[in-house]
Scaffold this motif. Sequence first.
Motif, mmCIF file in Angstrom:
data_model
loop_
_atom_site.group_PDB
_atom_site.id
_atom_site.type_symbol
_atom_site.label_atom_id
_atom_site.label_comp_id
_atom_site.label_asym_id
_atom_site.label_seq_id
_atom_site.Cartn_x
_atom_site.Cartn_y
_atom_site.Cartn_z
ATOM 1 N N ILE A 34 1.016 -1.155 -0.028
ATOM 2 C CA ILE A 34 -0.020 0.048 -0.104
ATOM 3 C C ILE A 34 0.709 1.546 0.122
ATOM 4 N N ALA A 35 2.098 1.352 1.081
ATOM 5 C CA ALA A 35 2.588 2.413 0.452
ATOM 6 C C ALA A 35 3.676 2.391 -0.628
ATOM 7 N N ALA A 36 3.300 1.489 -1.868
ATOM 8 C CA ALA A 36 3.852 1.642 -2.738
ATOM 9 C C ALA A 36 3.368 2.268 -3.489
ATOM 10 N N MET A 37 1.764 1.641 -3.919
ATOM 11 C CA MET A 37 0.836 2.238 -4.468
ATOM 12 C C MET A 37 0.698 3.107 -4.297
ATOM 13 N N ILE A 38 1.108 4.151 -3.054
ATOM 14 C CA ILE A 38 0.576 5.665 -2.700
ATOM 15 C C ILE A 38 1.277 6.362 -3.401
ATOM 16 N N ASP A 39 2.854 5.742 -3.916
ATOM 17 C CA ASP A 39 3.968 6.370 -4.363
ATOM 18 C C ASP A 39 4.284 6.286 -5.466
ATOM 19 N N ASP A 40 3.070 5.307 -6.453
ATOM 20 C CA ASP A 40 2.096 5.722 -7.785
ATOM 21 C C ASP A 40 1.570 6.170 -7.987
ATOM 22 N N GLN A 41 1.713 7.019 -8.864
ATOM 23 C CA GLN A 41 0.382 8.129 -9.465
ATOM 24 C C GLN A 41 -0.442 7.359 -10.324
ATOM 25 N N SER A 42 0.440 6.207 -11.356
ATOM 26 C CA SER A 42 0.075 5.548 -12.571
ATOM 27 C C SER A 42 -1.641 4.857 -12.037
ATOM 28 N N ARG A 43 -0.906 3.989 -10.587
ATOM 29 C CA ARG A 43 -1.733 2.971 -9.819
ATOM 30 C C ARG A 43 -3.216 3.509 -9.470
ATOM 31 N N CYS A 44 -2.693 4.894 -9.115
ATOM 32 C CA CYS A 44 -3.464 4.842 -8.020
ATOM 33 C C CYS A 44 -4.915 6.215 -8.924
ATOM 34 N N GLU A 45 -4.189 6.437 -10.097
ATOM 35 C CA GLU A 45 -5.191 6.318 -11.168
ATOM 36 C C GLU A 45 -6.288 5.647 -11.354
ATOM 37 N N GLN A 46 -5.426 4.123 -12.022
ATOM 38 C CA GLN A 46 -6.349 3.141 -11.879
ATOM 39 C C GLN A 46 -7.084 3.142 -11.044
ATOM 40 N N ALA A 47 -6.950 2.851 -9.965
ATOM 41 C CA ALA A 47 -8.199 2.364 -8.892
ATOM 42 C C ALA A 47 -9.171 3.850 -8.669
ATOM 43 N N PHE A 48 -8.510 4.884 -8.713
ATOM 44 C CA PHE A 48 -9.069 5.998 -8.306
ATOM 45 C C PHE A 48 -10.584 6.035 -10.388
ATOM 46 N N VAL A 49 -10.102 5.632 -10.911
ATOM 47 C CA VAL A 49 -11.552 5.199 -12.691
ATOM 48 C C VAL A 49 -12.045 4.308 -12.156
ATOM 49 N N LEU A 50 -11.865 3.095 -11.583
ATOM 50 C CA LEU A 50 -12.687 1.552 -11.275
ATOM 51 C C LEU A 50 -13.678 1.873 -9.930
ATOM 52 N N TRP A 51 -12.686 2.904 -9.426
ATOM 53 C CA TRP A 51 -13.745 3.400 -7.687
ATOM 54 C C TRP A 51 -13.887 4.375 -8.225
ATOM 55 N N ASP A 52 -14.979 4.860 -9.577
ATOM 56 C CA ASP A 52 -15.501 6.382 -9.719
ATOM 57 C C ASP A 52 -16.741 4.916 -10.778
ATOM 58 N N MET A 53 -16.054 4.107 -12.336
ATOM 59 C CA MET A 53 -17.434 3.954 -12.438
ATOM 60 C C MET A 53 -17.695 3.334 -11.837
ATOM 61 N N VAL A 54 -18.056 2.367 -10.212
ATOM 62 C CA VAL A 54 -18.610 1.258 -10.010
ATOM 63 C C VAL A 54 -19.831 2.298 -8.679
ATOM 64 N N HIS A 55 -18.834 3.578 -8.167
ATOM 65 C CA HIS A 55 -19.324 4.414 -7.510
ATOM 66 C C HIS A 55 -20.527 5.486 -7.791
ATOM 67 N N ASP A 56 -20.355 5.492 -9.363
ATOM 68 C CA ASP A 56 -21.512 6.382 -10.170
ATOM 69 C C ASP A 56 -22.801 5.800 -11.108
ATOM 70 N N ARG A 57 -21.876 4.358 -10.861
ATOM 71 C CA ARG A 57 -23.638 3.531 -10.738
ATOM 72 C C ARG A 57 -24.351 2.841 -10.328
ATOM 73 N N THR A 58 -23.751 2.897 -9.045
ATOM 74 C CA THR A 58 -24.705 2.575 -7.764
ATOM 75 C C THR A 58 -25.742 3.268 -7.145
ATOM 76 N N HIS A 59 -25.755 4.431 -7.857
ATOM 77 C CA HIS A 59 -26.708 5.756 -7.240
ATOM 78 C C HIS A 59 -27.900 5.362 -7.917
ATOM 79 N N SER A 60 -27.710 4.095 -9.397
ATOM 80 C CA SER A 60 -29.849 3.790 -9.292
ATOM 81 C C SER A 60 -29.390 2.754 -9.617
ATOM 82 N N HIS A 61 -28.709 2.010 -8.744
ATOM 83 C CA HIS A 61 -28.508 -0.080 -8.305
ATOM 84 C C HIS A 61 -28.678 -0.396 -7.097
ATOM 85 N N GLY A 62 -29.610 -0.815 -6.168
ATOM 86 C CA GLY A 62 -29.672 -1.703 -4.793
ATOM 87 C C GLY A 62 -31.045 -1.266 -4.670
#
Length: 477
Positions: A232-260
């Motif tokens: 996790i320390a390595a992830m926080i030091d890695d901009q590319s890894r963090c961007e991939q994490a956020f784009v996945l987080w955002d995609m799932v978050h966004d769709r959840t507003h209309s799911h459930g």
Amino acid sequence: MTDVLVQASAEGRVSPSERVIGHPSWPLLKAAVEELRAWQSKDGSIDFEAEGAPDPVAATAVVERIVAGVEGVAPLLEHDAAYHAALVGDLRRWAAEGFGVPDFLDSLMAFQPAARREDGLQHLVVFPMYTQNGNPDRNLEAVVLRMVWPDWLAELERTRYDNPLFCGITFEDFTAGYDTNSAVLFPETIAVREAPERFTWGGIFCDREAARFRRVTHASVDILGLELPEDIAAMIDDQSRCEQAFVLWDMVHDRTHSHGDLPFDPFMIKQRQPFWMYGLEELRCDLTAFKEAVHLEADGFPQGRDVQFAVLFDRMFRFPVTGERVRNYDGLGGQLLFAYLHQHDVVRWTDNKLHIDWDRAPQVTNQLCAEIEKLYRDGIDRPKLVHWFAGYELVSRYLSPHPGSRWAKGPDALDLTLPPRKLVDEVLPDEFPLSMFYEALAKKLKNVIASTKGITASTPDAGDGAAAPVSSGEVAA
């Protein structure tokens, strides 16, 4: 991608792989937009009687410079030819009609980035718009962006998390409205004569989110003396890894507003609610992304583990101490997550250091998600006001309400003859104040958070939290 200026080939064509911001037309276009922005009123119009305003002829000349800039870079962006044609038409019509309240509906309808989601694909976007969490005025803005759509994300969207309107994007360059805290590009913010029946795209800048997350997390870890797992320390030091994490987080978050199991009058419909209901909805979407990330990690997706810690750290460190305390529903969600984990012994503040039980964190975080999901499921059978009180009870189970709150005293303290929307007036601006822990942390992170304004991946030391150096253990709970 190369940074050199676009060179014409022998046939007079240009290479689509060149960066738009390297084309000589881009700085001219950007400068013209910045010049025009200074003359605009809050609604986007130009008052030629105002002090410092140009005459209409001069303003029209600036619009023509913008048009020339659009047409100059257009050969690099043939996929947006219809949009650029409509944009030129909207710009010239706005000028011809005297620079009143702008109407860019035609170009908005022609801009369809979600129809072609290809990793690395560039777009030039020019609209009169406000920037959410940025500039509240409908100024003209110019943004060059790039699509983030790697194969693994496209496959997850196709097979597990259908979200055909979502666009992960990164900044290439932008005008002043985005030199702010705004990390989204939403069609709802654009000045039009009438709202379309439905919007067909929404973009989130994962590079800004990742760079901001990295800077604040670095500082928080230092301040709190938190010992991180090596990966996790390595992830926080890695901009590319963090961007991939956020784009996945955002995609799932966004769709959840209309799911459930959503109440019949869902969050996404504009309505007046107590702000803790918005806080619970945003937290529900984030915790759903967390829950899915646990599944993805088990299925062999390395981004799954990164998303879990992006959610935990951004929610616990940045959200509660960012922005004003007036109806800060994202801050409330972060406070709730921290308090829940603390009261379930996953997070401990001991000897002036923060300790996290990394093994139990996923399980207990998912428990909070389940409590919110039960609130929603039960809400289908409740009147609106009863549902609001149930939401209040859930939050106040873990967070202390303001001692002066009438809502905290229960239904007998409110005039229940009023319609529910009127009872929102009885909600205090800061119904759930910061704990002593967060009051102290807010002071330590204040300068770091301020330094993230306008941040992108290309900002020098974008992920470095040293903007506000402090020693571990200075927060006192």
